[in-house]
Motif scaffolding. Structure first.
Motif, PDB file in Angstrom:
ATOM      1  N   CYS A 138      47.119  35.309  42.201  1.00 10.75           N
ATOM      2  CA  CYS A 138      47.185  36.690  41.708  1.00 10.75           C
ATOM      3  C   CYS A 138      46.848  37.699  42.803  1.00 10.75           C
ATOM      4  O   CYS A 138      46.386  37.333  43.891  1.00 10.75           O
ATOM      5  CB  CYS A 138      46.219  36.854  40.537  1.00 10.75           C
ATOM      6  SG  CYS A 138      44.535  36.452  40.982  1.00 10.75           S
TER       7      CYS A 138
ATOM      8  N   CYS B  22      45.310  35.973  35.080  1.00 17.53           N
ATOM      9  CA  CYS B  22      45.593  35.075  33.960  1.00 17.53           C
ATOM     10  C   CYS B  22      44.620  35.381  32.829  1.00 17.53           C
ATOM     11  O   CYS B  22      43.469  35.748  33.090  1.00 17.53           O
ATOM     12  CB  CYS B  22      45.438  33.622  34.395  1.00 17.53           C
ATOM     13  SG  CYS B  22      46.408  33.213  35.842  1.00 17.53           S
TER      14      CYS B  22
ATOM     15  N   CYS C 201      42.152  29.142  39.750  1.00 17.83           N
ATOM     16  CA  CYS C 201      43.216  28.265  40.254  1.00 17.83           C
ATOM     17  C   CYS C 201      42.738  26.835  40.495  1.00 17.83           C
ATOM     18  O   CYS C 201      43.244  26.117  41.339  1.00 17.83           O
ATOM     19  CB  CYS C 201      43.867  28.808  41.526  1.00 17.83           C
ATOM     20  SG  CYS C 201      44.726  30.362  41.324  1.00 17.83           S
TER      21      CYS C 201
HETATM   22  S1  SF4 Z   1      42.437  33.193  40.388  1.00 16.58           S
HETATM   23 FE1  SF4 Z   1      44.119  31.889  39.750  1.00 16.58          FE
HETATM   24  S2  SF4 Z   1      43.626  31.332  37.632  1.00 16.58           S
HETATM   25 FE2  SF4 Z   1      42.393  33.142  38.162  1.00 16.58          FE
HETATM   26  S3  SF4 Z   1      43.583  34.919  37.551  1.00 16.58           S
HETATM   27 FE3  SF4 Z   1      44.065  34.535  39.687  1.00 16.58          FE
HETATM   28  S4  SF4 Z   1      45.896  33.233  39.599  1.00 16.58           S
HETATM   29 FE4  SF4 Z   1      44.956  33.152  37.589  1.00 16.58          FE
END
Ligand code: SF4
Length: 510
Positions: free
Chosen positions: A23, A9, A15
């Motif tokens: 991800c 993201c 998250c």
């Molecule tokens: S950890 Fe969660 S918020 Fe961070 S990049 Fe991965 S999906 Fe996105």
């Protein structure tokens, strides 16, 4: 339907309360090799045997930049190099037979993966020991960013929860088994604090310098904010302590507030000063591996020329990391982050061109990269290694969340985070890259390197292991374009020439 998100993201909060989850970096940190597959077995609705999938046919949103998703690997069935490898191996080759051990920037590595240099920003420094321990156990490279000594101390902790530079170096040196390396970056403020001199003169680290396990990285820039220095926010007491070393837009002695922006200088350089800085590094620190990190600058090729000249003069190899504008950061104003610097793909194109002429360097690419697919493609397009920043932090946080209960003692969380880092880099990224590289009949990373241009129906191409789904990207890298009406003539001629060369090589070997 269920969705599988691979990309990181733009603004990542791990998250939120539930911990890194969605991800590629989070999935492979938690589930290792399994994270490379779409099904998610912890939930019946997405579990293996209850789902079906196919390749992505839709782009996530409207991408701003051309990216590695515009490039695909093209395997061949008949007469690929797999035949020769099967004969050599004596068994049918599998992806597990791809050898990823190599050298990178003077270090022997199990896989040419780099934990990108991340400095004093709390989001990175607080879990930095996990990153160092993970890189040591995985046998890859751990780069330590700028401003750590001034912010958190050299050996004695200034803040109980924030590791010092020595803590971060020891995370690697005390867990390594001869593979990989640790690289310490120095910027203008670090040079004033004599960081490299302290590390090089530290008796505890002498044996690791003697073993060639430590390197120094000069900082030219980073992708997220090329042309700007390091930025963090600090509480008042720390701002007052640091006020003589860095720029504070708000005076911590006058204005009371919870956090203060701290800005470090980007540094000023000329061709001559960069040349001298690198020569000084080679002369003053002969046992240190020499690394340089730069951002997506317009004068990238001029910088590469200087590095290559110094490396040639000194009879060494210098390692260069180029960080594309998609690179991550703990803090940057939105303007510079969104509006400055060349995309990662343009930087990779620079590497593809530079390596033909500037041959005394190892090249690593960075900038919003996250997966084994990215890894395989950058290797096929001329890079020697790949560096992950944001993805590594996600992997460490996901590891802490997933494996904390599996470890005991004071360092249980760090061990869990390190396990997430190894899972992501080896089980996830490196295995996925092996699957793709073996699919084009290659079983050694060196074999991915670009070949002498191949004739292809009136034009020349740099490789046929990868093709472009985008015409501009095809022109950028000298690749075939998947929708070119002449594609099959081009592929036919190029493949025939490649076979001819392979047979000639095999004949010489016999
Ligand atoms: S950890 Fe969660 S918020 Fe961070 S990049 Fe991965 S999906 Fe996105």
């Amino acid at each position: 339907m269920f969705k599988v998100q691979d990309q990181l993201c733009t603004h990542c909060n791990f998250c939120g309360d539930r911990g890194p989850m969605l991800c590629y970096a989070a999935r492979t940190a938690r589930h290792g090799l399994e994270g490379n597959f779409p099904s998610q077995d912890e939930n019946l609705r997405t579990a293996f045997g209850h789902t079906q999938s196919a390749g992505e046919q839709f782009l996530p949103g409207v991408p701003r930049f051309k990216a590695l998703r515009d490039i695909v690997l093209i395997p061949e069935l008949l007469g690929s190099q797999r035949v020769a490898y099967r004969d050599k191996l004596g068994v049918e080759p599998l992806y597990i037979h791809v050898n990823t051990q190599t050298t990178l920037g003077g270090f022997m590595v199990n896989t040419p993966v780099v934990v990108a240099a991340m400095g004093s920003t709390p989001v990175a420094n607080s879990i930095s020991v996990d990153l160092g321990m993970g890189a040591a156990r995985g046998g890859f490279v751990y780069a330590i960013g700028e401003n750590v000594v001034n912010m958190w101390g050299y050996e004695e902790r200034i803040h109980p929860d924030q590791p010092t530079l020595k803590d971060r170096i020891r995370a690697f040196t005390r867990n390594q088994s001869g593979m990989g390396g640790v690289v310490v970056q120095q910027n203008v403020e670090d040079a004033r604090a004599g960081v490299w001199k302290r590390v090089y003169g530290d008796p505890e680290l002498k044996e690791y310098f003697d073993a060639g396990l430590i390197g120094f990285e000069a900082k030219g820039g980073q992708g997220a904010k090329p042309g700007m220095g390091g930025e963090v926010k600090v509480p008042r007491q720390q701002a007052q302590r640091l006020s003589g070393l860095y720029h504070f837009p708000v005076d911590p002695f006058v204005v009371e507030q919870s956090l203060y922006q701290r800005h470090s200088v980007p540094g000023t350089a000329t061709v001559e000063s960069l040349h001298k800085q690198l020569q000084d590094m080679v002369r003053q620190f002969p046992k240190a591996r020499i690394w340089f990190k730069t951002g997506p600058y317009g004068d990238l090729m001029a910088q590469i020329q200087v590095l290559d000249e110094v490396a040639a003069e000194a009879g060494i190899r210098i390692h260069l990391t180029v960080d594309g504008t998609e690179g991550g950061t703990g803090m940057s104003p939105l303007g510079p982050m969104n509006e400055m610097g060349l995309p990662m793909l343009s930087c990779l194109m620079a590497i593809q061109r530079a390596r033909k002429q500037y041959t005394h360097l190892d090249y690593t690419i960075a900038g919003g990269l996250v997966s084994g697919r990215d890894f395989a493609k950058v290797l096929c397009l001329g890079a020697d290694g790949i560096a992950f920043g944001k993805a590594m932090l996600v992997a460490a946080m996901a590891g802490r969340d997933q494996f904390a209960a599996d470890f005991a003692g004071e360092s249980a969380l760090v061990q869990a985070g390190a396990h997430g880092v190894v899972n992501f880099a080896l089980e996830g990224v490196t295995n996925e890259a092996r699957m793709l590289i073996s699919s084009v009949g290659k079983y050694d990373l060196a074999a991915c390197k670009l070949v002498e241009p191949l004739p292809a129906a009136g034009r020349k191409v740099s490789t046929i292991d990868v093709l472009a789904l985008d015409e501009q990207v095809a022109r950028m890298f000298g690749l075939l374009y998947a929708y070119d009406p002449q594609l099959w003539d081009q592929l036919g001629e190029a493949t025939a020439e490649l076979r001819r060369r392979q047979e000639a090589v095999a004949a010489v070997r016999v």
